[in-house]
Design a protein around this motif. Structure first.
Motif, mmCIF file in Angstrom:
data_model
loop_
_atom_site.group_PDB
_atom_site.id
_atom_site.type_symbol
_atom_site.label_atom_id
_atom_site.label_comp_id
_atom_site.label_asym_id
_atom_site.label_seq_id
_atom_site.Cartn_x
_atom_site.Cartn_y
_atom_site.Cartn_z
ATOM 1 N N CYS A 59 0.820 -1.210 0.000
ATOM 2 C CA CYS A 59 0.000 0.000 0.000
ATOM 3 C C CYS A 59 0.854 1.262 0.000
ATOM 4 O O CYS A 59 0.417 2.312 -0.494
ATOM 5 C CB CYS A 59 -0.939 0.007 1.204
ATOM 6 N N ARG A 60 2.051 1.176 0.536
ATOM 7 C CA ARG A 60 2.934 2.340 0.502
ATOM 8 C C ARG A 60 3.276 2.740 -0.934
ATOM 9 O O ARG A 60 3.479 3.917 -1.239
ATOM 10 C CB ARG A 60 4.204 2.071 1.304
ATOM 11 N N SER A 61 3.315 1.752 -1.816
ATOM 12 C CA SER A 61 3.553 2.055 -3.229
ATOM 13 C C SER A 61 2.268 2.450 -3.942
ATOM 14 O O SER A 61 2.258 3.360 -4.787
ATOM 15 C CB SER A 61 4.179 0.837 -3.927
ATOM 16 N N LEU A 62 1.178 1.774 -3.618
ATOM 17 C CA LEU A 62 -0.089 2.023 -4.293
ATOM 18 C C LEU A 62 -0.691 3.369 -3.904
ATOM 19 O O LEU A 62 -1.198 4.115 -4.755
ATOM 20 C CB LEU A 62 -1.082 0.902 -3.972
ATOM 21 N N LEU A 63 -0.624 3.693 -2.617
ATOM 22 C CA LEU A 63 -1.212 4.933 -2.100
ATOM 23 C C LEU A 63 -0.191 5.652 -1.226
ATOM 24 O O LEU A 63 -0.332 5.705 0.003
ATOM 25 C CB LEU A 63 -2.482 4.624 -1.302
ATOM 26 N N PRO A 64 0.843 6.196 -1.821
ATOM 27 C CA PRO A 64 1.879 6.866 -1.022
ATOM 28 C C PRO A 64 1.295 8.037 -0.242
ATOM 29 O O PRO A 64 0.498 8.819 -0.759
ATOM 30 C CB PRO A 64 2.887 7.334 -2.081
ATOM 31 N N GLY A 65 1.679 8.120 1.006
ATOM 32 C CA GLY A 65 1.190 9.190 1.858
ATOM 33 C C GLY A 65 -0.090 8.869 2.603
ATOM 34 O O GLY A 65 -0.477 9.610 3.521
ATOM 35 N N ALA A 66 -0.780 7.790 2.241
ATOM 36 C CA ALA A 66 -2.015 7.425 2.942
ATOM 37 C C ALA A 66 -1.689 6.836 4.315
ATOM 38 O O ALA A 66 -0.701 6.107 4.472
ATOM 39 C CB ALA A 66 -2.810 6.418 2.127
ATOM 40 N N LEU A 67 -2.516 7.134 5.273
ATOM 41 C CA LEU A 67 -2.393 6.511 6.594
ATOM 42 C C LEU A 67 -2.806 5.055 6.491
ATOM 43 O O LEU A 67 -3.850 4.739 5.920
ATOM 44 C CB LEU A 67 -3.296 7.246 7.590
ATOM 45 N N PHE A 68 -2.001 4.165 7.039
ATOM 46 C CA PHE A 68 -2.341 2.746 7.050
ATOM 47 C C PHE A 68 -2.782 2.366 8.463
ATOM 48 O O PHE A 68 -2.029 2.524 9.428
ATOM 49 C CB PHE A 68 -1.144 1.892 6.626
#
Length: 276
Positions: A59-68
């Motif tokens: 998800c860090r690659s798919l949605l960079p900057g999104a809170l996980f």
């Protein structure tokens, strides 16, 4: 509908995590691979933790900057959950929903994810590792089942049935004792009142026409955001028993998810007349 999120790719990630980290461990867990969190029925396994790490990394690659926000990440750092209220974009994940089933070899579990943008759930996904298909929805775009072959079919909730003919799922474990005591006798008026110990599979049945309603308390976002959006986009009606909307910031209360608004009203009247 959001166009900034590749929901199909997110579905692929859940599938990849299940194939790499979950299914090889199903019915293959060593004693040390299962641990209690808060009780004998609140468990975590190596599969939960490994799958969450896998999904978080991708998800860090798919949605960079999104809170996980993962269930196991919050177990390690409860303050993480509070950041959801302020996040412009967040991914909420339950790596193995139905861990108690998974840990004992029962084939009822799921991998779930939701995407929240500025306080609204804009995407929801529930992947079934055993059936190898994913139910997914985007806000305002309907709900669909994506088969392992890549084929997609639209989802639609069931029609209304009176409570005497209705199939419902009731997760009453975390209800306050007085509310539970009042609720249990009322279930006699429901044709089938079941509990899979897996909200993901219960929502899948509701969104695809196999049941009429589900009732929950302890409203953790990873348990309910995906299924509520999918159910709503398939034609259902979701609200708390007091009539207020269910939001990503809700933690407590009584949640009723139903195949239609008529069924929602009937379920509330039959099971929670104090709110009707």
């Amino acid at each position: 509908m959001t166009t900034a999120i590749d929901v199909s790719r997110l579905a692929d990630l859940l599938r990849e995590a299940a194939k790499a980290e979950i299914m090889p461990r199903f019915r293959n867990l060593a004693d040390g691979d299962i641990r209690q969190k808060t009780s004998a029925t609140d468990l975590v396994t190596e599969a939960d933790e490994a799958a969450e790490r896998f999904i978080a990394r991708e998800c860090r690659s798919l949605l960079p900057g999104a809170l996980f926000v993962g269930e196991e990440s919050v177990a390690a750092d409860p303050a993480l959950l509070d950041r959801l209220q302020e996040a412009d974009l967040a991914v909420i994940v339950d790596p193995v929903d139905g861990t108690a089933n998974f840990a004992t070899g029962v084939p009822l579990f799921a991998v779930m994810a939701a995407v929240v943008s500025k306080g609204e759930t804009v995407a929801g996904l529930i992947y079934d590792p055993l059936g190898d298909d994913c139910m997914l929805a985007e806000q305002g775009a309907g709900a669909r089942r994506r088969l392992g072959s890549g084929e997609e079919v639209a989802l639609k909730t069931a029609g209304h049935q009176p409570m005497a003919e209705a199939v419902g799922f009731i997760s009453y474990t975390y209800f306050p004792e007085a509310q539970k005591t009042a609720l249990l006798p009322r279930l006699a008026g429901v044709k089938i009142a079941a509990n899979f110990r897996c909200a993901g599979q219960e929502y899948r049945l509701l969104a695809s026409g196999g049941s009429q309603f589900s009732v929950y308390s302890k409203l953790m976002p990873w348990d309910h955001l995906p299924g509520c959006l999918i159910t709503a986009e398939a034609g259902g009606h979701i609200a708390k028993a007091d009539g207020s909307p269910y939001t990503p910031n809700d933690r407590d209360g009584t949640l009723i998810a139903a195949c239609s608004e008529e069924t929602w009203q009937a379920a509330r009247t039959a099971l929670f007349p104090e709110f009707a």
